[in-house]
Scaffold this motif. Structure first.
Motif, PDB file in Angstrom:
ATOM      1  N   GLN A  57     -17.418  36.905  30.257  1.00 59.33           N
ATOM      2  CA  GLN A  57     -17.829  37.782  30.579  1.00 59.33           C
ATOM      3  C   GLN A  57     -16.897  39.281  29.725  1.00 59.33           C
ATOM      4  O   GLN A  57     -17.107  40.188  29.400  1.00 59.33           O
ATOM      5  N   GLY A  58     -15.758  38.362  29.843  1.00 59.36           N
ATOM      6  CA  GLY A  58     -14.643  39.920  29.634  1.00 59.36           C
ATOM      7  C   GLY A  58     -14.748  40.517  31.536  1.00 59.36           C
ATOM      8  O   GLY A  58     -15.014  40.464  31.874  1.00 59.36           O
ATOM      9  N   SER A  59     -14.269  41.901  31.019  1.00 62.26           N
ATOM     10  CA  SER A  59     -13.724  43.001  31.742  1.00 62.26           C
ATOM     11  C   SER A  59     -15.321  43.534  32.569  1.00 62.26           C
ATOM     12  O   SER A  59     -16.102  43.754  31.800  1.00 62.26           O
ATOM     13  N   ILE A  60     -14.914  43.477  33.704  1.00 61.47           N
ATOM     14  CA  ILE A  60     -15.966  44.832  34.827  1.00 61.47           C
ATOM     15  C   ILE A  60     -16.100  45.927  34.114  1.00 61.47           C
ATOM     16  O   ILE A  60     -14.740  47.177  35.249  1.00 61.47           O
ATOM     17  N   HIS A  61     -16.427  47.297  33.489  1.00 60.28           N
ATOM     18  CA  HIS A  61     -15.747  47.684  33.200  1.00 60.28           C
ATOM     19  C   HIS A  61     -16.278  48.875  34.240  1.00 60.28           C
ATOM     20  O   HIS A  61     -15.603  50.485  34.046  1.00 60.28           O
ATOM     21  N   THR A  63     -15.660  48.857  37.165  1.00 64.68           N
ATOM     22  CA  THR A  63     -14.034  48.521  38.455  1.00 64.68           C
ATOM     23  C   THR A  63     -13.397  49.840  37.815  1.00 64.68           C
ATOM     24  O   THR A  63     -12.538  50.608  38.660  1.00 64.68           O
ATOM     25  N   TYR A  64     -12.857  49.128  36.347  1.00 66.30           N
ATOM     26  CA  TYR A  64     -11.882  50.598  35.813  1.00 66.30           C
ATOM     27  C   TYR A  64     -12.331  51.751  35.499  1.00 66.30           C
ATOM     28  O   TYR A  64     -11.562  52.559  36.127  1.00 66.30           O
ATOM     29  N   ASP A  65     -13.420  52.207  35.689  1.00 67.71           N
ATOM     30  CA  ASP A  65     -13.509  53.803  35.281  1.00 67.71           C
ATOM     31  C   ASP A  65     -13.489  54.165  37.519  1.00 67.71           C
ATOM     32  O   ASP A  65     -13.519  55.481  37.184  1.00 67.71           O
ATOM     33  N   LEU A  66     -14.151  53.302  37.955  1.00 66.76           N
ATOM     34  CA  LEU A  66     -13.466  54.112  39.541  1.00 66.76           C
ATOM     35  C   LEU A  66     -12.102  53.805  39.624  1.00 66.76           C
ATOM     36  O   LEU A  66     -12.137  54.754  40.707  1.00 66.76           O
ATOM     37  N   LEU A  67     -11.784  53.063  39.139  1.00 70.61           N
ATOM     38  CA  LEU A  67     -10.321  52.898  39.810  1.00 70.61           C
ATOM     39  C   LEU A  67      -9.979  54.480  38.914  1.00 70.61           C
ATOM     40  O   LEU A  67      -8.586  54.712  39.796  1.00 70.61           O
ATOM     41  N   LEU A  68      -9.494  54.707  38.738  1.00 73.05           N
ATOM     42  CA  LEU A  68      -9.468  56.233  37.350  1.00 73.05           C
ATOM     43  C   LEU A  68      -9.680  57.378  38.178  1.00 73.05           C
ATOM     44  O   LEU A  68      -8.524  57.997  38.129  1.00 73.05           O
ATOM     45  N   SER A 221      -9.282  49.435  26.258  1.00 73.74           N
ATOM     46  CA  SER A 221      -9.515  51.414  26.025  1.00 73.74           C
ATOM     47  C   SER A 221     -11.349  51.247  26.659  1.00 73.74           C
ATOM     48  O   SER A 221     -12.052  50.107  26.393  1.00 73.74           O
ATOM     49  N   ARG A 222     -11.233  52.405  27.280  1.00 68.95           N
ATOM     50  CA  ARG A 222     -12.205  52.868  27.468  1.00 68.95           C
ATOM     51  C   ARG A 222     -12.956  54.372  27.386  1.00 68.95           C
ATOM     52  O   ARG A 222     -12.190  55.027  27.050  1.00 68.95           O
ATOM     53  N   PRO A 223     -13.896  54.290  26.728  1.00 72.41           N
ATOM     54  CA  PRO A 223     -13.629  55.872  26.138  1.00 72.41           C
ATOM     55  C   PRO A 223     -13.650  57.115  26.716  1.00 72.41           C
ATOM     56  O   PRO A 223     -13.768  57.149  28.563  1.00 72.41           O
ATOM     57  N   LEU A 224     -12.982  58.559  26.123  1.00 76.41           N
ATOM     58  CA  LEU A 224     -12.831  59.092  27.069  1.00 76.41           C
ATOM     59  C   LEU A 224     -13.621  60.266  26.966  1.00 76.41           C
ATOM     60  O   LEU A 224     -14.298  61.255  25.968  1.00 76.41           O
ATOM     61  N   ILE A 225     -14.967  60.713  28.261  1.00 76.16           N
ATOM     62  CA  ILE A 225     -15.847  61.722  29.088  1.00 76.16           C
ATOM     63  C   ILE A 225     -15.746  62.598  28.204  1.00 76.16           C
ATOM     64  O   ILE A 225     -14.137  63.334  28.434  1.00 76.16           O
ATOM     65  N   GLY A 226     -16.447  62.717  26.892  1.00 77.12           N
ATOM     66  CA  GLY A 226     -16.028  64.992  26.844  1.00 77.12           C
ATOM     67  C   GLY A 226     -15.433  64.767  25.401  1.00 77.12           C
ATOM     68  O   GLY A 226     -15.206  65.706  24.654  1.00 77.12           O
TER      69      GLY A 226
END
Length: 273
Positions: A57-61, A63-68, A221-226
């Motif tokens: 299923q790939g990445s658990i996104h 988790t990345y967002d919370l790490l940031l 890559s993850r969206p840059l909010i805003g």
């Protein structure tokens, strides 16, 4: 040592804690991934263990967002073979089942089995939590997808094992906590960065890694909010932030990015797949 995880007793995360530490760790279940980060940040628990990537299923996104957003760092990692079972209340027959409950990741990993038997899939917050739910509700037309251990914890029956679509089904978990780890000689580093939104910016950033002869293991890559259509990049590469080559790479990376955050340098997990 008390280690937080998301889910109910019998969850794969709990199994990963037991596999990694044995009797040295006391697994502590919490409802949400956010709770794992929060409890460790507050000092109520020693470490947390969170899923970050699955081979199907790939990445658990999340988790990345919370790490940031967290002050916690990655302290280590562990890999668990995921073997899904179809679990029911004792006496339930396969032909009686109309619905199957589980975490979205487990449903996605078992898609072929679900479609083969024309079952309705219902997403829940946890694999083991799904087993607990169908037991408490005494459902006879439903099953849960979870681990063999979850069936044992809740005294339920297994109708089928190994129902994941691909047998090479592994999940990688990160160990999160406070502070930094020392180099072991077999480490990896994870960090995030943002580049200028113009041609060649990402290429320049990646060159700072390859120019030092460092092996890039992953980029995400993850969206840059805003800022629509702009992105935060997450990378993993071999080496520890105290290694000379990595230090040079990080210095160069700071010169070609607008933002950088070190998420952790930590021992690589052994993978014997």
């Amino acid at each position: 040592m008390r280690v937080a995880y998301q889910g109910e007793p019998g969850a794969y995360s709990e199994e990963a804690i037991i596999k990694h530490w044995g009797d040295e760790a006391q697994p502590v279940p919490l409802p949400y991934l956010q709770d794992v980060f929060a409890k460790v940040e507050q000092g109520g628990l020693d470490l947390g263990l969170v899923p970050v990537e699955n081979t199907i299923q790939g990445s658990i996104h999340l988790t990345y967002d919370l790490l940031l957003d967290s002050e916690l760092t990655i302290q280590g990692e562990t890999i668990l073979r995921i073997n899904h079972s179809l679990i029911v209340n004792p006496g339930t027959k396969l032909e009686e089942i109309k619905r199957v409950f589980s975490h979205p990741q487990a449903i996605g990993q078992s898609r072929d089995f679900i479609e083969k038997y024309d079952l309705e899939s219902v997403s829940t917050y946890d694999t083991a939590g799904s087993v607990k739910m169908i037991k408490e509700m005494e459902l006879r037309d439903a099953a849960a997808i979870a681990s063999r251990r979850a069936a044992e914890v809740y005294s339920m029956e297994i109708l089928a094992e190994g129902i994941e679509t691909h047998q090479e089904n592994y999940t990688r978990f990160l160990i999160i906590g406070k502070g930094k780890t020392k180099p072991t000689g077999r480490d990896k580093t994870t960090l995030s960065f943002i580049t200028e939104h113009k041609p060649g910016s990402l290429l320049k950033a990646l060159h700072t890694i390859s120019d030092q002869g460092i092996n890039l293991l992953k980029i995400e890559s993850r969206p840059l909010i805003g800022k629509p259509w702009e992105y935060i990049f997450y990378v993993e590469f071999e080496g520890h932030e105290e290694d000379l080559r990595v230090k040079k790479s990080l210095d160069d990376l700071e010169n070609v990015t607008t933002s950088i955050k070190k998420l952790g340098s930590y021992p690589q997990a052994s993978f014997l797949g």
